[in-house]
Write a protein that holds these residues in place. Structure first.
Motif, PDB file in Angstrom:
ATOM      1  N   UNK A   1       0.841  -1.201   0.000  1.00  0.00           N
ATOM      2  CA  UNK A   1       0.000   0.000   0.000  1.00  0.00           C
ATOM      3  C   UNK A   1       0.875   1.249   0.000  1.00  0.00           C
ATOM      4  N   UNK A   2       1.909   1.243   0.820  1.00  0.00           N
ATOM      5  CA  UNK A   2       2.790   2.415   0.912  1.00  0.00           C
ATOM      6  C   UNK A   2       3.486   2.679  -0.416  1.00  0.00           C
TER       7      UNK A   2
ATOM      8  N   UNK B   1       2.772   6.221  -2.337  1.00  0.00           N
ATOM      9  CA  UNK B   1       3.882   7.164  -2.502  1.00  0.00           C
ATOM     10  C   UNK B   1       4.243   7.333  -3.975  1.00  0.00           C
ATOM     11  N   UNK B   2       4.162   6.260  -4.748  1.00  0.00           N
ATOM     12  CA  UNK B   2       4.451   6.359  -6.180  1.00  0.00           C
ATOM     13  C   UNK B   2       3.376   7.175  -6.889  1.00  0.00           C
ATOM     14  N   UNK B   3       2.127   7.033  -6.469  1.00  0.00           N
ATOM     15  CA  UNK B   3       1.031   7.828  -7.042  1.00  0.00           C
ATOM     16  C   UNK B   3       1.280   9.309  -6.788  1.00  0.00           C
TER      17      UNK B   3
ATOM     18  N   UNK C   1       4.226  12.826 -14.374  1.00  0.00           N
ATOM     19  CA  UNK C   1       4.649  11.642 -15.129  1.00  0.00           C
ATOM     20  C   UNK C   1       3.423  10.781 -15.443  1.00  0.00           C
ATOM     21  N   UNK C   2       2.797  11.061 -16.550  1.00  0.00           N
ATOM     22  CA  UNK C   2       1.548  10.393 -16.912  1.00  0.00           C
ATOM     23  C   UNK C   2       1.726   8.890 -17.063  1.00  0.00           C
TER      24      UNK C   2
ATOM     25  N   UNK D   1       0.649   2.514 -12.474  1.00  0.00           N
ATOM     26  CA  UNK D   1       0.273   2.209 -11.089  1.00  0.00           C
ATOM     27  C   UNK D   1      -1.186   1.789 -10.979  1.00  0.00           C
ATOM     28  N   UNK D   2      -1.977   2.136 -11.990  1.00  0.00           N
ATOM     29  CA  UNK D   2      -3.421   1.954 -11.921  1.00  0.00           C
ATOM     30  C   UNK D   2      -3.866   0.664 -12.622  1.00  0.00           C
TER      31      UNK D   2
END
Length: 295
Positions: free
Chosen positions: A177-178, A182-184, A192-193, A199-200
């Motif tokens: 989760x972290x 954090x990356x999001x 950074x599209x 990530x999604x």
């Protein structure tokens, strides 16, 4: 001023040596760099007009003046805080005072979640926690500032500490989760599209309550590319957003000047680590129901 009085007066150079510390204390007390600068300047005006010949601990004396100034500001802040938000994030700061970028850097250094939780404390709790837990000031000195007993000052700091840590246990396996949260945040801040899309989950669902847009009904956005484009459009908000525990689960809180505006709660798929759902909450009633704590 004769030579004897000059020796008893505070020299500007001596004050400047303590300014970074005083600014750090005032910022954690007030949550606004502009207000912290005002408090430090008020400290200089008061201290420079006083005789210092009998002052044994100059740093401690100046810290006491600063914290008392901040305490007075906290006790009368309701209207002024809203005005500060409009001034700082409205027309900019052409007068040379802290601008939004400087406020963002200061908030990042301290932690968005900590500023949000500090904003929920009473002025006395906030002073006791900030001075003792963040700057190691003894309780007997804090008690003098608050005009309370040392035991009372200790209780204030203890109550504040429980609020900062939260009472809801953190999720047992939060590393995935972290990393995702954090990356999001990093991808949104830097624009950074492609990193954000990665990530999604392809079928990710983002739900924003009516206070976010605002709209009469909640807004639902489907699909990785659509959600990522929406996040890019709101990148400015990410500059005052940081990790926070939301009911024990890591999410993001947006809080300009330490005032909570909205949170993002994430659902992360256990196997892939991809974000499958994002819930954006801004309605005051829903925010009040959340237990927000420092991660």
């Amino acid at each position: 001023m004769n030579e004897k009085n000059l020796e008893k007066s505070l020299r500007a150079g001596d004050f400047e040596a303590h300014r970074p510390h005083l600014r750090a204390v005032a910022y954690r007390m007030l949550g606004s760099l502009a207000e912290a600068e005002d408090a430090v300047q008020e400290t200089w005006l008061r201290a420079s007009a006083a005789e210092t010949g009998d002052v044994e601990n100059l740093g401690g004396w100046l810290t006491t003046i600063t914290t008392r100034t901040c305490l007075n500001a906290l006790r009368s802040r309701a209207t002024r805080r809203e005005e500060a938000l409009e001034t700082t994030f409205g027309t900019g700061r052409p007068d040379g005072r802290p601008n939004p970028e400087q406020e963002m850097e200061a908030a990042d250094a301290v932690g968005i979640a900590l500023l949000v939780v500090l904003d929920t404390l009473t002025p006395d709790e906030r002073l006791a926690f900030v001075l003792h837990d963040l700057f190691a000031v003894p309780f007997d000195e804090i008690a003098t500032i608050l005009e309370r007993s040392p035991a009372s000052a200790r209780q204030l700091a203890s109550r504040a500490r429980r609020r900062v840590r939260g009472t809801t246990p953190a999720a047992p396996d939060s590393s995935r989760q972290r990393r995702a949260v954090e990356a999001f945040l990093a991808a949104t801040r830097t624009g950074d599209f492609e990193a954000l899309v990665a990530l999604l989950h392809p079928d990710v669902v983002l739900t924003a309550d009516p206070a976010v847009t605002p709209t009469p009904e909640p807004v639902v956005v489907l699909g990785a590319h659509t959600v990522a484009r929406g996040a890019m459009a709101a990148a400015g908000r990410a500059q005052f957003t940081g990790p926070a525990l939301l009911d024990g689960i890591l999410g993001l809180a947006m809080a300009p000047l330490g005032r909570l505006r909205l949170v993002l709660a994430f659902t992360v798929e256990a196997d892939s680590g991809l974000i499958t759902a994002v819930d954006v909450i801004a309605e005051p009633e829903r925010l009040a129901e959340l237990e927000l704590a420092v991660a």
